[in-house]
Each structure stands twice: as structure tokens, then as C-alpha cells.
Design an enzyme around this catalytic site. Structure first.
Site, mmCIF file in Angstrom:
data_model
loop_
_atom_site.group_PDB
_atom_site.id
_atom_site.type_symbol
_atom_site.label_atom_id
_atom_site.label_comp_id
_atom_site.label_asym_id
_atom_site.label_seq_id
_atom_site.Cartn_x
_atom_site.Cartn_y
_atom_site.Cartn_z
ATOM 1 N N SER A 1 0.858 -1.186 0.000
ATOM 2 C CA SER A 1 0.000 0.000 0.000
ATOM 3 C C SER A 1 0.892 1.234 0.000
ATOM 4 O O SER A 1 2.073 1.165 0.370
ATOM 5 C CB SER A 1 -0.873 -0.011 1.262
ATOM 6 N N TYR B 1 -1.736 -0.901 10.678
ATOM 7 C CA TYR B 1 -1.743 -1.270 9.261
ATOM 8 C C TYR B 1 -0.424 -0.856 8.618
ATOM 9 O O TYR B 1 0.196 -1.645 7.894
ATOM 10 C CB TYR B 1 -2.918 -0.596 8.561
ATOM 11 N N SER C 1 2.292 -3.169 9.622
ATOM 12 C CA SER C 1 2.279 -4.445 8.895
ATOM 13 C C SER C 1 2.861 -4.287 7.495
ATOM 14 O O SER C 1 3.608 -5.152 7.021
ATOM 15 C CB SER C 1 0.857 -5.006 8.828
ATOM 16 N N LYS C 2 2.534 -3.191 6.830
ATOM 17 C CA LYS C 2 3.018 -2.993 5.467
ATOM 18 C C LYS C 2 4.496 -2.622 5.438
ATOM 19 O O LYS C 2 5.235 -3.054 4.543
ATOM 20 C CB LYS C 2 2.174 -1.927 4.755
#
Length: 285
Positions: free
Chosen positions: A146, A159, A162-163
Site C-alpha cells: 500500500s 496497518y 504491517s506494510k
């Protein structure tokens, strides 16, 4: 270097039952690729496999798989390999998102779910698939990340974590492959979509809250367009696949002008999102 022709290639896709994974599978099918479709919802995969077969896929497999469970991953990969023998392209797409400030989190267990899926879900499937990926430059290991994997974004603390972890994993893996196989090393491609109009963004984890930040779908990239951009990155074998010059610019300048980029991102999110913190949530009927 000429772009890769995916016709006849064997492609494994996780999170294939909906959104980007589904549209990418259909796009690859039109190009003549064989597709192995992995997700938890087998009935949706079976429908998709039938669509792919009706397009141009000689082989379209529907395989139930929970990428957070290693026995499920091992069994799914084994089933794929029994049919296809090798995996020329693996697309690790399964994931989930969030939509709240860190200080608004009421239940951290959603963070465990997210990290398990977004990080270990990548490693789990790749671990079992790795022996069956030809060690040649035409092979592709593709991870769907992302824009939140290259810059910090409000409402996305875990998030983003995690990315960013996935980016580090891929960077390290790339060096290992280059050291082991040199010019024959498979290409490691990290695709970084902006917000896409899929269930990933409309069903964000709530972390114990009643509602999550909601984005305006009119500002989101259609999943079909995202699939086309991802396929382009796969064919070209790029390291980081960004969707626009603006995103390339944000990525390139983030370490040089972090405060300036932070302001641009914050302003962008305020324009594209509704959230309790912004006081612009739609009233309930």
C-alpha cells in the site's frame, strides 16, 4: 528488458475471492495465464474459477486456504503443485485494514489479527510455495502492499506497521535471491496501491470502536484499474510499483522532507475521509 508475457504462466493468488485479487485473476485469465485461486470462501472461488476458464485460462483452480493457518497453507500449495507442477508467479494479496487513531483503540486483539494476516500470511504461503518457484528471472514474487507501506498515514498505525514490515521482508528476500541466484534471481515486486474501492477499505477492523474512519469511494481507485497497474508492475518486474507520479514523489522525498510530506498526507486524508474526529460522519437514519 522486454516485459514478461504471462500467457501460459502459472499464477497463484491469495485473497482471490474479491476485490483486487478477483479482478487481477480475471485480467490474468484474459491474458492466457493459468490461475490458482486461494481464499477462505470456496464458493466464491469456484464461481471465479469458472469465469477464468470461460475467458482464456486452460487451468483455473479454486483452493480454500486460510493464510494465517500454516497447515491450511501447506495443503493448499500442495494441491496447486499437484495440478500445475510449478508456480511461475505468486501474488500475496490477502490482507485487512483499519480506520482509527491509535489512542482511540479499545481492543488491541484486532492488531493481532491484522499482523497475523498482513505479515505472517505472506510468509506462510511463500514458505510452502518457495521450492516450486523456478529460480529464474522470469519468475515473480509479488506482494500487495500500500502507499501506507512507504509513508505514514493517519488512522493506520498498525496497518502501516504491517506494510512496512512486509517491505523489509521483501527487501531482505531480494538480497538473498540475488546472492544465491545472481542474474537468474526471481523478481520481487512490491505493489503499493492507494485506497482502492474494495471490501478491504469498507470493512476495516474497528479495534473495539463503533465505527471506523470512512473514505469517500469517489476518491478511490477502482479495483479493475488497480489490477491493471499491478499486472503492469508484474510484467515489468519493478521493485516498488506505485500508481502515480505523485506517489512516486511522496516515496522519493519522504526521507528528505518528512515534515512536509506528513502535512501533505494529513491534508489528503482530511479531504478523502469521514471520521468521528473530523466531525463529518453521516447522521444515522
Amino acid at each position: 528488458m522486454a516485459a514478461l508475457d504471462v500467457a501460459g504462466k502459472n499464477v497463484l493468488i491469495t485473497g482471490a475471492s474479491a476485490g483486487i485479487g478477483r479482478d487481477l485473476a480475471l485480467l490474468l485469465a484474459r491474458q492466457g495465464a493459468n490461475v490458482a485461486l486461494l481464499a477462505r470462501r470456496l464458493e466464491l472461488l469456484e464461481d471465479l474459477a469458472a469465469e477464468c476458464s470461460a475467458l482464456n485460462s486452460k487451468v483455473a483452480l479454486a483452493v480454500r486456504c486460510d493464510v494465517t493457518e500454516r497447515p491450511s497453507c501447506q495443503a493448499a500449495v500442495q494441491k496447486v503443485v499437484e495440478e500445475l507442477k510449478q508456480i511461475d508467479i505468486i501474488v500475496l494479496n490477502a490482507g485487512m485494514s483499519m480506520g482509527c487513531y491509535f489512542e482511540d483503540i479499545k481492543d488491541l486483539s484486532d492488531g493481532d489479527k491484522m499482523l497475523s494476516l498482513n505479515v505472517m500470511g505472506v510468509a506462510n504461503v511463500l514458505h510452502y510455495a518457495f521450492p516450486f518457484i523456478p529460480k529464474e528471472s522470469a519468475s515473480r514474487i509479488v506482494v500487495i502492499s500500500s502507499v501506507a507501506g512507504v509513508v505514514g498515514v493517519p488512522f493506520r498505525t498498525l496497518y502501516c506497521a504491517s506494510k512496512w514490515a512486509v517491505h523489509g521482508f521483501c527487501a531482505s528476500l531480494r538480497t538473498e535471491l540475488l546472492e544465491a541466484y545472481g542474474d537468474k534471481a526471481p523478481k520481487v515486486v512490491v505493489s503499493c496501491p492507494p485506497e482502492v474501492a474494495t471490501g478491504l477499505n469498507t470493512n476495516r477492523l474497528k479495534f473495539g470502536n463503533d465505527v471506523t474512519a470512512q473514505f469517500n469511494e469517489e476518491t478511490a481507485v477502482p479495483s479493475t484499474v488497480a489490477a491493471e497497474k499491478i499486472l503492469e508492475s508484474i510484467r515489468e518486474g519493478v521493485r516498488i510499483g506505485l500508481f502515480s507520479r505523485v506517489h512516486q514523489w511522496l516515496h522519493s522525498l519522504y526521507n528528505c522532507f518528512p515534515s512536509y510530506i506528513d502535512k501533505i498526507v494529513i491534508d489528503g486524508v482530511k479531504k478523502s475521509h469521514r471520521a468521528p474526529r473530523y466531525g463529518n460522519m453521516p447522521s444515522k437514519m
